[in-house]
Design an enzyme around this catalytic site. Structure first.
Site, PDB file in Angstrom:
ATOM      1  CG  ASP A 131     -31.717  33.258  40.813  1.00  0.00           C
ATOM      2  OD1 ASP A 131     -32.748  33.980  41.528  1.00  0.00           O
ATOM      3  OD2 ASP A 131     -30.632  33.698  40.204  1.00  0.00           O
ATOM      4  CG  HIS A 132     -29.820  31.065  44.961  1.00  0.00           C
ATOM      5  ND1 HIS A 132     -29.174  31.106  43.692  1.00  0.00           N
ATOM      6  CD2 HIS A 132     -28.866  32.196  45.497  1.00  0.00           C
ATOM      7  CE1 HIS A 132     -28.348  31.859  43.435  1.00  0.00           C
ATOM      8  NE2 HIS A 132     -28.046  32.572  44.532  1.00  0.00           N
ATOM      9  CB  CYS A 192     -32.393  36.056  38.602  1.00  0.00           C
ATOM     10  SG  CYS A 192     -32.099  37.097  37.226  1.00  0.00           S
ATOM     11  CB  THR A 209     -30.204  41.954  37.916  1.00  0.00           C
ATOM     12  OG1 THR A 209     -29.864  40.794  37.218  1.00  0.00           O
ATOM     13  CG2 THR A 209     -29.065  42.333  39.048  1.00  0.00           C
ATOM     14  CG  HIS A 242     -45.417  49.132  21.553  1.00  0.00           C
ATOM     15  ND1 HIS A 242     -44.869  50.390  21.533  1.00  0.00           N
ATOM     16  CD2 HIS A 242     -46.665  49.587  21.824  1.00  0.00           C
ATOM     17  CE1 HIS A 242     -45.643  51.508  21.704  1.00  0.00           C
ATOM     18  NE2 HIS A 242     -46.754  50.767  22.101  1.00  0.00           N
ATOM     19  CG  HIS A 289     -46.538  47.714  17.335  1.00  0.00           C
ATOM     20  ND1 HIS A 289     -45.308  48.356  17.589  1.00  0.00           N
ATOM     21  CD2 HIS A 289     -47.697  48.495  17.778  1.00  0.00           C
ATOM     22  CE1 HIS A 289     -45.722  49.636  18.299  1.00  0.00           C
ATOM     23  NE2 HIS A 289     -46.965  49.500  17.979  1.00  0.00           N
TER      24      HIS A 289
END
Length: 145
Positions: free
Chosen positions: A9-10, A67, A69, A100, A136
């Site tokens: 994103d920006h 982004c 976060t 995994h 797994h």
């Protein structure tokens, strides 16, 4: 040859550009799904969903979504069937999620980690193979139903 679908994103345009340059220098083909330079406001689902759909369809081996976060991108990408998007902020998690979980999309937060760490995480994620261990495979099959 691995191909990577990548978007931001920006808030994470800088990291996206840096990662594309880093991978291109290593001979890895990247398809940029946006955001474009100069965009000041954008919504992460508008970029996460096209990348996730392209990876799920098999058009690209892996996806990278960035982004502020990484949280929004990972939530949106994981809504697409066949996607196992992992938000990684350290190298151990990047390695473990490939070994995994056979994760196929890496999510990063530009406001959370350094540029150096981001590139280390990208390299580890893309160069780590799934373990193919029965435990797994069994666990992944339970979330794919």
């Amino acid at each position: 040859m691995k191909t990577i679908a990548i978007a931001s994103d920006h808030a994470a345009y800088g990291f996206k550009t840096m990662i594309i340059e880093h991978l291109t220098a290593k001979g890895v083909k990247c398809k940029d799904f946006g955001a474009a330079k100069g965009v000041t406001v954008s919504d992460y689902p508008d970029f996460a969903l096209p990348v996730a759909k392209a990876v799920a369809k098999g058009d690209h081996n892996y996806g990278i979504l960035i982004c502020g976060t990484g949280i929004g991108m990972s939530i949106a990408a994981n809504k697409v069937k066949g996607i196992r998007a992992a938000l990684c902020g350290d190298t151990f998690s990047a390695k473990a999620t490939r070994e995994h979980n056979n994760s196929n999309i890496l999510c990063l937060g530009e406001r959370v980690i350094s540029q150096k760490l981001a590139l280390e995480i990208v390299d580890i994620f893309l160069n780590t193979e799934f373990s193919n261990e029965e435990r797994h495979i069994r666990r992944i099959s339970k979330i794919e139903k």
